[in-house]
Design a protein around this motif. Structure first.
Motif, PDB file in Angstrom:
ATOM      1  N   GLY A   1      40.183  52.872  40.710  1.00 56.46           N
ATOM      2  CA  GLY A   1      40.195  51.797  41.701  1.00 56.46           C
ATOM      3  C   GLY A   1      41.581  51.183  41.781  1.00 56.46           C
ATOM      4  O   GLY A   1      42.475  51.534  41.009  1.00 56.46           O
ATOM      5  N   THR A   2      41.736  50.254  42.732  1.00 61.57           N
ATOM      6  CA  THR A   2      43.015  49.548  42.851  1.00 61.57           C
ATOM      7  C   THR A   2      42.917  48.246  42.069  1.00 61.57           C
ATOM      8  O   THR A   2      41.968  47.477  42.242  1.00 61.57           O
ATOM      9  CB  THR A   2      43.316  49.248  44.334  1.00 61.57           C
ATOM     10  N   PHE A   3      43.901  48.001  41.233  1.00 64.82           N
ATOM     11  CA  PHE A   3      43.907  46.821  40.352  1.00 64.82           C
ATOM     12  C   PHE A   3      44.351  45.610  41.181  1.00 64.82           C
ATOM     13  O   PHE A   3      45.518  45.453  41.499  1.00 64.82           O
ATOM     14  CB  PHE A   3      44.859  47.110  39.189  1.00 64.82           C
ATOM     15  N   LEU A   4      43.371  44.750  41.533  1.00 67.38           N
ATOM     16  CA  LEU A   4      43.671  43.624  42.432  1.00 67.38           C
ATOM     17  C   LEU A   4      44.137  42.368  41.695  1.00 67.38           C
ATOM     18  O   LEU A   4      44.851  41.533  42.250  1.00 67.38           O
ATOM     19  CB  LEU A   4      42.421  43.255  43.235  1.00 67.38           C
ATOM     20  N   GLY A   5      43.683  42.179  40.450  1.00 65.04           N
ATOM     21  CA  GLY A   5      44.068  40.963  39.726  1.00 65.04           C
ATOM     22  C   GLY A   5      43.063  40.659  38.635  1.00 65.04           C
ATOM     23  O   GLY A   5      42.260  41.520  38.259  1.00 65.04           O
ATOM     24  N   LEU A   6      43.139  39.422  38.137  1.00 66.57           N
ATOM     25  CA  LEU A   6      42.279  39.021  37.024  1.00 66.57           C
ATOM     26  C   LEU A   6      41.294  37.952  37.493  1.00 66.57           C
ATOM     27  O   LEU A   6      41.656  37.092  38.309  1.00 66.57           O
ATOM     28  CB  LEU A   6      43.138  38.426  35.901  1.00 66.57           C
ATOM     29  N   ASP A   7      40.084  37.978  36.957  1.00 61.47           N
ATOM     30  CA  ASP A   7      39.146  36.899  37.305  1.00 61.47           C
ATOM     31  C   ASP A   7      39.328  35.724  36.333  1.00 61.47           C
ATOM     32  O   ASP A   7      40.200  35.762  35.456  1.00 61.47           O
ATOM     33  CB  ASP A   7      37.694  37.416  37.341  1.00 61.47           C
TER      34      ASP A   7
ATOM     35  N   MET B   1      39.239  42.342  34.682  1.00 61.21           N
ATOM     36  CA  MET B   1      40.102  43.059  35.631  1.00 61.21           C
ATOM     37  C   MET B   1      39.328  43.302  36.941  1.00 61.21           C
ATOM     38  O   MET B   1      38.290  43.961  36.928  1.00 61.21           O
ATOM     39  CB  MET B   1      40.524  44.382  34.990  1.00 61.21           C
ATOM     40  N   ILE B   2      39.849  42.758  38.057  1.00 65.20           N
ATOM     41  CA  ILE B   2      39.180  42.941  39.349  1.00 65.20           C
ATOM     42  C   ILE B   2      39.747  44.192  40.022  1.00 65.20           C
ATOM     43  O   ILE B   2      40.962  44.349  40.151  1.00 65.20           O
ATOM     44  CB  ILE B   2      39.409  41.729  40.280  1.00 65.20           C
ATOM     45  N   LEU B   3      38.811  45.049  40.447  1.00 62.66           N
ATOM     46  CA  LEU B   3      39.220  46.329  41.045  1.00 62.66           C
ATOM     47  C   LEU B   3      38.563  46.511  42.394  1.00 62.66           C
ATOM     48  O   LEU B   3      37.420  46.085  42.607  1.00 62.66           O
ATOM     49  CB  LEU B   3      38.723  47.483  40.185  1.00 62.66           C
ATOM     50  N   GLU B   4      39.266  47.143  43.314  1.00 64.83           N
ATOM     51  CA  GLU B   4      38.641  47.611  44.554  1.00 64.83           C
ATOM     52  C   GLU B   4      38.300  49.078  44.319  1.00 64.83           C
ATOM     53  O   GLU B   4      39.201  49.899  44.128  1.00 64.83           O
ATOM     54  CB  GLU B   4      39.656  47.459  45.713  1.00 64.83           C
ATOM     55  N   THR B   5      37.012  49.397  44.283  1.00 63.76           N
ATOM     56  CA  THR B   5      36.617  50.789  44.019  1.00 63.76           C
ATOM     57  C   THR B   5      36.009  51.379  45.282  1.00 63.76           C
ATOM     58  O   THR B   5      35.823  50.674  46.283  1.00 63.76           O
ATOM     59  CB  THR B   5      35.578  50.871  42.882  1.00 63.76           C
TER      60      THR B   5
ATOM     61  N   ARG C   1      34.076  45.846  45.434  1.00 59.84           N
ATOM     62  CA  ARG C   1      34.861  45.102  44.454  1.00 59.84           C
ATOM     63  C   ARG C   1      34.077  44.968  43.143  1.00 59.84           C
ATOM     64  O   ARG C   1      32.894  44.652  43.167  1.00 59.84           O
ATOM     65  CB  ARG C   1      35.146  43.723  45.026  1.00 59.84           C
ATOM     66  N   GLU C   2      34.749  45.256  42.034  1.00 60.71           N
ATOM     67  CA  GLU C   2      34.052  45.167  40.738  1.00 60.71           C
ATOM     68  C   GLU C   2      34.947  44.502  39.709  1.00 60.71           C
ATOM     69  O   GLU C   2      36.176  44.610  39.789  1.00 60.71           O
ATOM     70  CB  GLU C   2      33.738  46.565  40.219  1.00 60.71           C
TER      71      GLU C   2
END
Ligand code: BTN
Length: 250
Positions: A218-224, A229-233, A237-238
């Motif tokens: 996935g694309t590493f979008l940022g931190l919650d 680790m927030i990812l666009e898969t 979003r996960e």
């Protein structure tokens, strides 16, 4: 446990200059985390406590990996009261403190590799192992300073700067930075997360990683808010709270 004397560390000054209530030192320990967990079980030691060794014979890394510690590495665990802080956030506090210390004392530009590694360029210079039991939390930190790590894609401060560094002054700076950052995380968690994000390796990049035996991407979008680790898969979003072997996707 009786402290041994150290040719490298001035234990008295560590205890006096920092916000530590106790310091436990042996030239060699099996693992400062293992000793730390045992000390917490006895619950008679005042916290925060620094458990420090010059070398470890059975140092441990995350995921059951070995962490090899030869002479010249900085190897210690901090024992803390069970605090109202999420453990992933505490990992980030530790990683960020290491990165900032190396930046200030040695003018490097280290980056955090989620969840708690510290990298310089493509090579790992430090790792953090957080464990806990009913009596407290153990924050283990291993930083390659004057040693020569043999693991692929790892490095040490001396390998980068071509000169030895003083372990005592790096440790003093790092502990001060850790306690300051820990307090900052309690009052301004969102700002801490933003600061960590700014230092994060692979932010905005397509990455892959393992959870158990399965591979995810996935694309590493940022931190919650708690450091996940927030990812666009491909399925949306996960947020990931634990992963191994994080790498750039091909
Ligand atoms: C990792 O990168 O997998 C974490 C490495 C953590 C190593 C440190 S060294 C001090 C403390 N004692 C241990 O046995 N492990 C941690």
């Amino acid at each position: 446990m009786e402290n041994e004397s150290s040719a490298i560390f001035d234990l008295k000054s560590l205890q006096q200059t920092l916000r530590l209530k106790s310091v436990i030192f042996q030239v060699e320990m099996s693992s400062t985390n293992d000793v730390g967990l045992e000390i917490l079980k006895q619950s008679s030691t005042s916290l925060p406590c620094l458990v420090l060794a010059e070398t470890q014979s059975a140092g441990r890394g995350r995921g059951g990996n070995r962490w090899s510690t030869s002479e010249g590495a900085l190897t210690f665990s901090l024992l803390l009261e069970r605090a109202n802080i999420a453990l992933p956030l505490l990992s980030l506090v530790a990683g960020l403190s290491i990165a900032r210390t190396l930046e200030t004392t040695s003018e490097l530009l280290p980056q955090l590799k989620w969840p708690n590694d510290v990298y310089v360029g493509q090579n790992k210079i430090a790792g953090v192992l957080i464990e806990s039991n009913a009596n407290g939390i153990v924050v283990g930190m291993g930083i390659n300073i004057n040693n020569r790590p043999t693991v692929e894609h790892s490095t040490s401060l001396q390998q980068i700067t071509c000169r030895p560094s003083q372990l005592q002054s790096i440790l003093t700076h790092l502990l001060g930075c850790f306690f300051d950052t820990f307090e900052f995380a309690a009052t301004s968690p969102q700002q801490l997360i933003e600061q960590c994000q700014n230092s994060m390796l692979y932010l905005g990049r397509e990455i892959c990683f393992d959870i158990g035996t399965q591979e995810f991407a996935g694309t590493f979008l940022g931190l919650d808010d708690s450091g996940g680790m927030i990812l666009e898969t491909s399925t949306g979003r996960e947020t990931i709270i634990s992963a191994k072997n994080i790498r750039l996707a091909d």
